[in-house]
Structures are given as structure tokens and as C-alpha cells.
Write an enzyme that holds these catalytic residues in place. Structure first.
Site, PDB file in Angstrom:
ATOM      1  N   ASP A 367       0.867  -1.189   0.000  1.00  0.00           N
ATOM      2  CA  ASP A 367       0.000   0.000   0.000  1.00  0.00           C
ATOM      3  C   ASP A 367       0.898   1.231   0.000  1.00  0.00           C
ATOM      4  O   ASP A 367       1.813   1.353   0.814  1.00  0.00           O
ATOM      5  CB  ASP A 367      -0.905  -0.007   1.241  1.00  0.00           C
ATOM      6  CG  ASP A 367      -1.941   1.109   1.196  1.00  0.00           C
ATOM      7  OD1 ASP A 367      -3.145   0.801   1.103  1.00  0.00           O
ATOM      8  OD2 ASP A 367      -1.540   2.303   1.263  1.00  0.00           O
ATOM      9  N   ASP A 410      -4.721   2.329  -3.950  1.00  0.00           N
ATOM     10  CA  ASP A 410      -3.257   2.269  -3.984  1.00  0.00           C
ATOM     11  C   ASP A 410      -2.756   0.965  -3.377  1.00  0.00           C
ATOM     12  O   ASP A 410      -1.663   0.891  -2.849  1.00  0.00           O
ATOM     13  CB  ASP A 410      -2.650   3.478  -3.260  1.00  0.00           C
ATOM     14  CG  ASP A 410      -3.075   3.538  -1.804  1.00  0.00           C
ATOM     15  OD1 ASP A 410      -4.023   2.806  -1.419  1.00  0.00           O
ATOM     16  OD2 ASP A 410      -2.462   4.310  -1.032  1.00  0.00           O
TER      17      ASP A 410
HETATM   18  P1  GH3 Z   1      -1.802   5.656   3.926  1.00  0.00           P
HETATM   19  O1  GH3 Z   1      -0.435   6.188   4.096  1.00  0.00           O
HETATM   20  O2  GH3 Z   1      -2.481   5.304   5.197  1.00  0.00           O
HETATM   21  O3  GH3 Z   1      -1.824   4.514   2.976  1.00  0.00           O
HETATM   22  O4  GH3 Z   1      -2.644   6.842   3.324  1.00  0.00           O
HETATM   23  P2  GH3 Z   1      -3.126   7.008   1.867  1.00  0.00           P
HETATM   24  O5  GH3 Z   1      -3.371   8.448   1.603  1.00  0.00           O
HETATM   25  O6  GH3 Z   1      -2.194   6.344   0.927  1.00  0.00           O
HETATM   26  O7  GH3 Z   1      -4.446   6.107   1.870  1.00  0.00           O
HETATM   27  P3  GH3 Z   1      -5.913   6.288   1.384  1.00  0.00           P
HETATM   28  O8  GH3 Z   1      -6.484   4.909   1.265  1.00  0.00           O
HETATM   29  O9  GH3 Z   1      -6.674   7.236   2.256  1.00  0.00           O
HETATM   30  O10 GH3 Z   1      -5.809   6.932  -0.036  1.00  0.00           O
HETATM   31  C1  GH3 Z   1      -5.856   6.232  -1.183  1.00  0.00           C
HETATM   32  C2  GH3 Z   1      -6.125   7.271  -2.253  1.00  0.00           C
HETATM   33  O11 GH3 Z   1      -5.973   6.719  -3.556  1.00  0.00           O
HETATM   34  C3  GH3 Z   1      -7.522   7.804  -2.206  1.00  0.00           C
HETATM   35  C4  GH3 Z   1      -7.943   7.950  -3.672  1.00  0.00           C
HETATM   36  O12 GH3 Z   1      -8.238   9.270  -4.024  1.00  0.00           O
HETATM   37  C5  GH3 Z   1      -6.716   7.523  -4.433  1.00  0.00           C
HETATM   38  N1  GH3 Z   1      -7.006   6.738  -5.597  1.00  0.00           N
HETATM   39  C6  GH3 Z   1      -7.714   5.605  -5.677  1.00  0.00           C
HETATM   40  N2  GH3 Z   1      -7.746   5.150  -6.959  1.00  0.00           N
HETATM   41  C7  GH3 Z   1      -7.031   6.042  -7.703  1.00  0.00           C
HETATM   42  C8  GH3 Z   1      -6.694   6.115  -9.080  1.00  0.00           C
HETATM   43  O13 GH3 Z   1      -7.045   5.269  -9.909  1.00  0.00           O
HETATM   44  N3  GH3 Z   1      -5.925   7.160  -9.490  1.00  0.00           N
HETATM   45  C9  GH3 Z   1      -5.500   8.130  -8.588  1.00  0.00           C
HETATM   46  N4  GH3 Z   1      -4.757   9.128  -9.058  1.00  0.00           N
HETATM   47  N5  GH3 Z   1      -5.817   8.074  -7.297  1.00  0.00           N
HETATM   48  C10 GH3 Z   1      -6.556   7.054  -6.846  1.00  0.00           C
HETATM   49 MG    MG Z   2      -2.127   4.230   0.948  1.00  0.00          MG
END
Ligand code: GH3
Ligand code: MG
Length: 482
Positions: A367, A410
Site C-alpha cells: 500500500d 493504492d
Molecule cells: P496511507 O499512508 O495510510 O496509505 O494513506 P493514503 O493516503 O495512501 O491512503 P488512502 O487509502 O486514504 O488513499 C488512497 C487514495 O488513492 C484515495 C484515492 O483518491 C486515491 N485513488 C484511488 N484510486 C485512484 C486512481 O485510480 N488514481 C489516482 N490518481 N488516485 C486514486
Molecule cells: Mg495508501
């Protein structure tokens, strides 16, 4: 060129070189091109170059018929596959136009004129895109216009054997259209002369009476070109016994048979033989056995031809369906952003692992750290680029028996079959280090990316439990870092 391309890892250069070898081997004086075609097919397939693969398959089918004279199932299959590969409207226009040409020639060899005409039309549709690439931009366009005019004559000859007046009129109309299109195109003078002759002869096949004009045009040709058209004009004369007289028509038919190259112009030659039989019957004043047999043969040939056209269309349709089904399956199991498997692809892989009797499996759950702020600070496209890059790193770390997937967001997973927990932890650490060491600056000068990982290993039947263990290991690592 091929060796140099291989040494430098330039796949496009290797494929272009292999195509050159195919072209060279396929020249009349060349060796059998089969082995070169197989090399090109393998390379195009390995590189995922569908345009070049279509071109190579079209060549294999053409060689099967034109050089070896056999129409086999594989040739049919090659033609259908190539035709479907060329259906999407994107790709390299030069290779695609060349492939359409080769398909057209393969269909012509088999007298599948309807299908050849469609391939010529498809090539024509991309001729504008081809122009800027070719050394002699007009040649491609000119060759196409020329071929489209001449094809109509062959086709009309076959229809004349059947006495299909409407069919012949349609061919003449198509030819008139093709000639009008050819007018504005710059082409070699001899080609213009050929086009003129083809129009005169087709008009005579259709029942026109400009025999004198055709004879005069023939006389005006330079010697070798005259030799090529002489038999056609004899044939035209033989088709007009009411103008030249029965006996003269019959001897014109004999001269046509003697002068037309049966290998080069089979449909025209066949009409000459047919017409000789028709005139023999007229001279005998009865429906001879020869005439009955010739009429039956023409009908039978057309029936077989129609059946081949229908069979080929059916093969193309089923190939198209198969392709769509494969693509749907791909979409259902893959993540479009990274090209990795998605959750469903992961589930399917786990099911096949469980069925395969593997006794130990390791899950590496990844992650990205603080990924949300990456989006917020650098924008969503930068976030996408990061996800793709992580996907590429995982893909590069997939060894035989491994499997990588993106769970969404992610979160990524790597599945190792028959791996100990210790070995899995080592792999995980090395991948995390590789992610941290990436040159992220080329996405954004201020970007840094780190990834956390959780590992669990055990019985493949208990993948769900392993997943939870890996997840909590991942969570603990995140907490520890914070
Ligand atoms: P942590 O360190 O705890 O992992 O925090 P984090 O910010 O990485 O975790 P979180 O799960 O809150 O964030 C994941 C983000 O990924 C949220 C979402 O906007 C973004 N995301 C999800 N799918 C996609 C995608 O296909 N493209 C992009 N650019 N962002 C994405
Ligand atoms: Mg994350």
C-alpha cells in the site's frame, strides 16, 4: 538490420527487418518465404504488434495459395484473423494499408472478388495517412486505383460465363467509378494505358461494340504491353460473332486461348475457353455436349465461389465474436490503469492455485504511503502515473509462478507459489526499496514515494486468513512508520 535491432533491443527495427526478409524471399526468384514469415509471425505476436501480425498472416495465406496453390484451413484461418485484427481504426497506417493490400491479393487469388474489393476499399480509406510516410507518396494511391480498375475486368469475365448481364453492368459501373477516381492521380504512363485497355475490353465483355477502338488502342501500345493485351482483344472479338462472323470469332477464341496467360489471368483465360465452346456449338448448329459441360462447369464454379465467400464471411464473424469475448474477459479480469490483474483476476488465480496442489503460498500486500496527498499536491494525473509506475515495478518483479494484481486504490498484491515466509519477506523488502529508489522526479520534481508491505505465508486453502494476516502486518508497519 535484424541482428543489429536485436543487439540494441529495438523491436520495431527487428520487425521491419524481418518484413524485409519476407518481401525479399517472396520475390519470384526468392527462396521459399515460409521460414521468414514464421519468424515474423512469432516476433509480431511476442511484441503484441497486431498490425504486423495481420500483415504476416496475410502473407502466409497468400503464399499458400499463390506459390503452393493450396487452399487449406490454415490459410482461411489466417485470412479471417488478419481481417479482424485490422478492423479497429487505430494503428500504423503504412503497415495496415500494406496488410489490406496483401489480404486483397490473397482473396483475388481465390477469385473472392467481393472480399478483395472490400480490402482495397479499406486500404483506400487510410491512403491519406500513408502519404507522408512513403518515399513516393503517390505510388501507393496509384497502385490502389490501378488494381481496383483491373479487378473489375476479371470479375466481369467470370460473370460473362454465367450470362449475368446485371452483374456485368455493375462491374462496369464500378470500373467507371474507379477510373474516375484514378484520373486525378499521378501514375506511370503504362498504367494509364492498361487502365484504358481494361475499360475497352470490359465494355466489350459487357456487350459494347467498339471493337475497332480496342484494336486501334492495342496497335498503339509499345511491344511488350501489346503482348500482354493481345489475347484480351482476341477474346473481345470472339465475343462478337455477329460483328466479325462466326468463323472469325471461333478462330479469335483459339488465338485468345493461345495468347492469354492462364496463370496470370485465370478468369479471362477461362472465359476464352468457355467462349470457344460456345462458338463450336454455334458452328455445329446445336447444343453440343461440350457446351452443356461448359455451362455446368461455370455454374458449379460460381456456386463454389459463392460458398467460399459466405464461408469466409462466417469465419470473420466468428473470429470477431471470439475476439470480443476475449477482450471482455480481459476487461473483466484486468485493471485498465496498470494492466495488472484486478480483484477478480486475483480470485481466479487463487482458485487455480488451490486446484493445482501447491502446498504453500505467500501473499505480499503493498500500500502506497500517503498516496492521497500525492493526488492533492501533484494532481490526479500524477497520481495515476505513480500507480502505473508501481504496477510496472511489480510486473518487472514477477517471476515464473508469481502473480501480481491491483486490488484497487493504492493497494497491490504479489502472490508467490511455493515460497517460504522468509523468502517472501526478502522479496517484499527488495521491492519496497526499489519503489523508494525510483526516480520519481521525472513525474514531479518534489515527488517522493514510499510503499509499505505486509507478508503472510501458509496453506493456499486459507488465502482469506492469509489476506487478513498480511493486512494487519501492513497496518502495523504503517503505524510503526508514523
Ligand atoms: P496511507 O499512508 O495510510 O496509505 O494513506 P493514503 O493516503 O495512501 O491512503 P488512502 O487509502 O486514504 O488513499 C488512497 C487514495 O488513492 C484515495 C484515492 O483518491 C486515491 N485513488 C484511488 N484510486 C485512484 C486512481 O485510480 N488514481 C489516482 N490518481 N488516485 C486514486
Ligand atoms: Mg495508501
Amino acid at each position: 538490420m535484424v541482428a543489429e535491432g536485436e543487439r540494441r533491443s529495438w523491436p520495431d527495427v527487428v520487425r521491419a527487418g524481418l518484413y524485409g526478409l519476407v518481401r525479399h524471399a517472396a520475390e519470384p526468384a526468392g527462396a521459399e518465404p515460409g521460414p521468414q514469415i514464421e519468424r515474423l509471425i512469432d516476433k509480431a505476436r511476442a511484441d503484441g504488434d497486431l498490425d504486423m501480425l495481420a500483415l504476416a498472416l496475410a502473407w502466409r495465406a497468400w503464399v499458400a495459395v499463390a506459390r503452393r496453390g493450396d487452399v487449406d484451413d490454415r490459410a482461411d484461418d489466417d485470412l479471417a484473423k488478419a481481417a479482424v485484427m485490422l478492423e479497429p481504426a487505430e494503428g500504423d497506417p503504412v503497415i495496415r494499408a500494406t496488410a489490406h493490400f496483401r489480404l486483397a491479393f490473397s482473396f483475388l487469388q481465390r477469385r473472392l472478388w467481393e472480399l478483395a474489393d472490400e480490402q482495397f476499399a479499406a486500404a483506400e480509406a487510410m491512403v491519406d495517412a500513408v502519404d507522408p510516410y512513403t518515399r513516393d507518396p503517390l505510388l501507393h494511391r496509384a497502385a490502389l486505383a490501378y488494381d481496383r480498375v483491373l479487378v473489375q475486368l476479371d470479375w466481369a469475365c467470370a460473370l460473362r460465363e454465367l450470362g449475368d448481364r446485371h452483374g456485368i453492368a455493375a462491374r462496369r459501373d464500378a470500373q467507371i467509378g474507379a477510373i474516375a477516381a484514378a484520373e486525378s492521380i499521378d501514375m506511370p504512363f503504362e498504367w494509364r494505358q492498361d487502365i484504358k485497355m481494361a475499360a475497352l475490353v470490359l465494355d466489350l465483355v459487357a456487350g459494347g461494340e467498339r471493337l475497332e477502338t480496342a484494336r486501334a488502342a492495342l496497335e498503339a501500345l509499345p511491344e511488350d504491353q501489346r503482348a500482354a493485351w493481345e489475347g484480351f482483344v482476341h477474346l473481345a472479338e470472339s465475343l462478337h460473332p455477329d460483328v466479325v462472323g462466326l468463323a472469325a470469332a471461333a478462330s479469335a477464341a483459339d488465338r485468345a486461348i493461345a495468347t492469354i496467360d492462364a496463370a496470370e489471368n485465370p478468369a479471362v483465360y477461362d472465359l476464352a475457353v468457355h467462349q470457344a465452346t460456345v462458338l463450336e456449338a454455334a458452328l455445329a448448329g446445336k447444343r453440343t455436349a461440350g457446351l452443356r459441360s461448359a455451362e455446368a462447369l461455370a455454374k458449379q464454379r460460381e456456386k463454389g465461389r459463392q460458398a467460399s465467400v459466405a464461408a469466409m464471411r462466417a469465419m470473420v464473424a466468428s473470429e470477431r465474436l471470439r475476439n470480443e469475448r476475449d477482450q471482455l474477459a480481459r476487461h473483466a479480469l484486468h485493471d485498465p490503469l496498470t494492466g495488472l490483474a484486478n480483484r477478480r483476476g486475483f480470485d481466479r488465480h487463487v482458485a487455480s492455485l488451490q486446484a493445482s496442489g501447491v502446498i504453500q503460498v505467500a501473499l505480499l500486500l503493498f500500500d502506497i504511503d500517503h498516496f492521497k496527498p500525492v493526488n492533492d499536491r501533484f494532481g490526479h494525473p500524477a497520481g495515476d502515473a505513480v500507480l502505473r509506475r508501481v504496477g510496472d515495478i511489480l510486473t518487472a518483479n514477477v517471476r515464473s509462478g508469481d502473480f501480481a494484481a491491483r486490488f484497487g486504490g493504492d493497494e497491490f498484491v504479489l502472490v508467490l507459489a511455493n515460497s517460504s515466509e522468509a523468502a517472501a519477506v526478502k522479496r517484499a523488502d527488495s521491492i519496497a526499496r526499489e519503489v523508494a529508489d525510483q526516480n520519481w522526479k521525472d513525474i514531479d520534481a518534489d515527488l517522493e514515494v514510499a510503499i509499505s508491505v505486509g507478508v503472510a505465508a501458509g496453506d493456499p486453502a486459507k488465502v482469506e486468513v492469509l489476506g487478513r494476516q498480511a493486512d494487519s502486518a501492513l497496518y502495523q508497519e504503517k503505524e510503526a512508520r508514523r
